[in-house]
Design an enzyme around this catalytic site. Sequence first.
Site, PDB file in Angstrom:
ATOM      1  N   LYS A 100      -4.369  -6.773   3.499  1.00  0.00           N
ATOM      2  CA  LYS A 100      -4.384  -5.630   2.564  1.00  0.00           C
ATOM      3  C   LYS A 100      -5.821  -5.300   2.154  1.00  0.00           C
ATOM      4  O   LYS A 100      -6.207  -4.145   2.013  1.00  0.00           O
ATOM      5  CB  LYS A 100      -3.527  -5.923   1.331  1.00  0.00           C
ATOM      6  CG  LYS A 100      -3.604  -4.844   0.229  1.00  0.00           C
ATOM      7  CD  LYS A 100      -3.093  -3.502   0.718  1.00  0.00           C
ATOM      8  CE  LYS A 100      -3.067  -2.336  -0.223  1.00  0.00           C
ATOM      9  NZ  LYS A 100      -3.869  -2.171  -1.351  1.00  0.00           N
ATOM     10  N   GLU A 110      -9.906   1.971   4.344  1.00  0.00           N
ATOM     11  CA  GLU A 110      -9.616   3.147   3.492  1.00  0.00           C
ATOM     12  C   GLU A 110     -10.920   3.712   2.903  1.00  0.00           C
ATOM     13  O   GLU A 110     -11.163   4.919   2.938  1.00  0.00           O
ATOM     14  CB  GLU A 110      -8.651   2.713   2.386  1.00  0.00           C
ATOM     15  CG  GLU A 110      -8.367   3.701   1.280  1.00  0.00           C
ATOM     16  CD  GLU A 110      -7.463   3.066   0.180  1.00  0.00           C
ATOM     17  OE1 GLU A 110      -6.378   2.557   0.509  1.00  0.00           O
ATOM     18  OE2 GLU A 110      -7.867   3.075  -1.001  1.00  0.00           O
ATOM     19  N   SER A 141       0.820  -1.210   0.000  1.00  0.00           N
ATOM     20  CA  SER A 141       0.000   0.000   0.000  1.00  0.00           C
ATOM     21  C   SER A 141       0.850   1.254   0.000  1.00  0.00           C
ATOM     22  O   SER A 141       1.938   1.280   0.553  1.00  0.00           O
ATOM     23  CB  SER A 141      -0.913   0.027   1.223  1.00  0.00           C
ATOM     24  OG  SER A 141      -1.621   1.258   1.243  1.00  0.00           O
TER      25      SER A 141
END
Length: 479
Positions: A182, A189, A128
Amino acid sequence: AQANIGVIGMAVMGSNLARNLASREGNTVAIYNRSAEKTRAVVSEFPEAGFVASESIEEFAASLVKPRTAIIMVKAGAGTDAVINQLTTVFEPGDIIVDGGNALFTDTIRREKAVRETGINFVGAGISGGEEGALKGPSIMPGGSAEAWETLGPILKSIAAVAEGEPCVTHVGTDGAGHFVKMIHNGIEYADMQLIAEAYDLIRRGTGKSPAEIADIFTEWNKGELESYLIEITAEVLRQVDAKTGQPLVDVIVDQAGAKGTGAWTVQTALDLGIPVSGIAEAVFARSLSSKPAQRAAASSLPGPSSEWTVDDADAFVEDVRQALYASKIIAYSQGFDEIVAGAEEYNWDIKKGDIAKIWRGGCIIRAQFLNRITEAYDENPGLVALVTAPYFTDAVSQAQDAWRRVVVAAAQAGIPSPAFSSSLSYYDGLRADRLPAALVQGQRDFFGAHTYRRVDAEGTFHTLWSGDRSEIEATDTH
Ligand code: 6PG
């Protein structure tokens, strides 16, 4: 053989990661791309990197010292499988294939199993930080075997972002664990971005402040407990003026949010695991709703609230929104970590939650000061059942909750959508409730489907003879 590490895929993420690797002491980087033209372009554009370029996969394998280590940086999907197939024909047992793309973790589990049978190691690594992170230091979430980590760990540590003196990389767990984590990162996010967007919308519509003025508010917020990369870049986006029209850029961007799928995966997986990641789900759905122009046009004449909404004290309102944002953010992270716990249990991964929060402090999109508090919470109590119940977060939410409620009420009365703010508050109230109307749902299920229920005052399962004399019987079977 002269390179100690190779990168396959020379699109921006791949070439930036290769340049990052090449910039670190002791690395010689082999590169390969399906079209040789691209490889040549990268070599001539970045001569300082000293890349060892190959025009065939055989040549690429021959350029690597053993055990060979190659990081695949291609668009996740069928392309990844194609490269893996190529590599397994030229690599040998003990070599390491790393997939640095945004792969779906179940694909990584499948690939790891298949590659392992050849004796080659396969590591799915979440990376990321976007293009800049790849170049200067991303946050890296590798899965795979402990054996592969021994070789790979030092290389990844050398290119990862550094937060408070520690590299933002850790061996997350076996097979798909890295890509799973992730995926959750991306889900969080999405929620974080949606919450910030709702905060902006409420302030703008409530106080009439301009995007530039709201940028200043975000810059101020960035000095406190909300300090984070996403708040920082939000201020920059809001401050941007469109050169063509002189308008704030945000006003000339089409209000339809795109998505490449990782947020949806987080929610799909959560549904399978039975984890209520409602804040993340609302963020994904908010993007979907925004991207339905026909439906939005058809509904645009539907009535809104009949009375005007006025904010009497703009400063107080802005502060309320700040607190609502912080509380909702805590809920989003709490939900995300719940999903990590559930995934770890389901797939037998030994994931250290505190370490995940640590490697998210730098390099990645959700990097924030606040992640230190999460690490501390798990250090204090590794078996924490819900992040929001850790003392620090309980205090923070208790302090914020009045403001949070005022903001959600105001949004509803003003007719301003606040799906992430309000669902987070509902989640909070649901979680802390003594009694939930789930009892009634159980009654309904028993009525129409004899699905049975449990009683608060006795062991066993029960059924009411709804279509008979409505007496209760003990049920043997649960449906
Ligand atoms: C990151 C980002 C990165 C990518 C997102 C964007 O961690 O660096 O998450 O992986 O930019 O996948 O996702 P959407 O296009 O779905 O918003």
